[in-house]
Enzyme design. Structure first.
Site, mmCIF file in Angstrom:
data_model
loop_
_atom_site.group_PDB
_atom_site.id
_atom_site.type_symbol
_atom_site.label_atom_id
_atom_site.label_comp_id
_atom_site.label_asym_id
_atom_site.label_seq_id
_atom_site.Cartn_x
_atom_site.Cartn_y
_atom_site.Cartn_z
ATOM 1 N N HIS A 127 0.894 -1.258 0.061
ATOM 2 C CA HIS A 127 -0.089 -0.151 -0.041
ATOM 3 C C HIS A 127 0.788 1.145 -0.036
ATOM 4 O O HIS A 127 0.502 2.250 -0.722
ATOM 5 C CB HIS A 127 -0.729 0.011 1.139
HETATM 6 O O1 RIB Z 1 -4.100 -0.496 5.608
HETATM 7 C C1 RIB Z 1 -2.863 -0.420 5.231
HETATM 8 C C2 RIB Z 1 -2.057 0.672 5.891
HETATM 9 O O2 RIB Z 1 -1.922 0.290 7.256
HETATM 10 C C3 RIB Z 1 -0.515 0.505 5.392
HETATM 11 O O3 RIB Z 1 -0.093 1.966 5.564
HETATM 12 C C4 RIB Z 1 0.008 -0.397 6.281
HETATM 13 O O4 RIB Z 1 1.432 -0.104 6.597
HETATM 14 C C5 RIB Z 1 -0.668 -0.174 7.594
HETATM 15 O O5 RIB Z 1 -0.116 1.007 8.303
#
Ligand code: RIB
Ligand code: CA
Length: 312
Positions: free
Chosen positions: A244
């Protein structure tokens, strides 16, 4: 300045909660040569603040990146911290063990004041990549309402249109501190959101991760060791991992691989089943006045090809 691409580097501050995908973003950010990383702030998120800070020190030490690192918020503005052990393991790096004799040490001065002094010190507004819960930024806006002028834009990994991940309705970064997200949205600063709909449109598979194992970059090999500690890739050939935070950073230096849609985003603060939910108003002319930009529809084949060029 990046002489190979003949492009101005992006001056950025990275606000993160390492975190496996945060680690990919930090390594990519440095190796891509597209960013002038001015500072890093840790925040409580995937794992408690002690670990996200230690993990930040570790990754920055491995990158030999001697930039200011500040220890950020220990939990949400209101309520108790949540964690995402299911996604990042007990220590936030998939359980990967490392020696704690690190070169980079976090500064423990008040992170809100540090943020403000830092932003004011630059000769032009900078970009903030917010890839963890938004607590640090919310506190900054509450304490220093004139700070907007020093921020060029915020790129947020956060939210989910169709679904969440921490709950069926809420994405982790927003769920960890919904009020902070609402405060950041209300700040009026130009902000780009990459929800799960963008960051999970495609996953990085085992073949991709195996290429990191043989990379010429020791830090890419480290990313393999971290992901392998979590996914046990030799016994899990079908593993697919969603990076992500890496995707979020790429939208800064490669906007051509995304669509940018003006949108009104609201955050549910008091739902029985929906606290932390982000409501993207995509109703067209009947929608509420936009307050953010939805970064959508990633061109994954170009993104993955580029990431391999940088990391391998
Ligand atoms: O939902 C994904 C996010 O939450 C990303 O930033 C992952 O690192 C967690 O922090
Ligand atoms: Ca993160």
């Amino acid at each position: 300045y990046n002489w190979s691409t003949m492009k101005q580097k992006y001056s950025i501050i990275i606000d993160c909660d390492p975190g496996i995908d945060d680690s990919f973003a930090l390594v990519y950010g440095h190796l891509s040569n597209s960013f002038d990383i001015k500072a890093v702030f840790s925040v409580a998120g995937n794992v408690p603040i002690e670990m996200t800070t230690l993990n930040s020190e570790f990754i920055l030490s491995e990158l030999n990146l001697n930039v200011p690192l500040y220890r950020g918020a220990e939990g949400p503005i209101v309520g108790e911290p949540i964690i995402a052990k299911y996604a990042h393991g007990s220590n936030g790096l998939g359980g990967y063990q490392f020696e704690p004799n690190l070169k980079v040490h976090a500064n423990t001065k008040n992170p809100t004041d540090a943020y403000y002094e830092l932003l004011k010190s630059f000769d032009e507004p900078v970009i903030i990549a917010a890839i963890g819960p938004l607590t640090n930024l919310a506190k900054l806006f509450m304490a220093y309402p004139d700070v907007n002028q020093y921020i060029k834009a915020i790129y947020v990994m956060g939210g989910g249109i169709v679904k969440g991940n921490y709950t069926a309705s809420a994405e982790f970064n927003i769920a960890a501190d919904p009020l902070a997200a609402q405060i950041v949205i209300n700040s009026g600063v130009k902000q780009y959101y990459e929800p799960l709909d963008t960051t999970t449109a495609y996953g990085f598979n085992r073949d991709f991760m195996m290429k990191l194992k043989d990379s010429k970059h020791p830090t890419s090999q480290l990313l393999f060791k971290i992901i392998d500690a979590k996914e046990k890739l030799d016994v899990n050939p079908n593993a697919v991992y969603y990076l992500h935070d890496l995707i979020t950073l790429i939208a800064i230096n490669h906007p051509e691989w995304f669509d940018f849609i003006d949108v009104h985003i609201a955050v549910e603060l008091h739902g029985v089943h929906t606290t932390g939910m982000t409501i993207f108003d995509l109703r067209g002319e009947r929608a509420q006045k936009p307050n953010a930009i939805y970064v959508a529809h990633p061109k994954f084949s170009e993104i993955q090809k580029h990431v391999l060029e940088v990391l391998v």
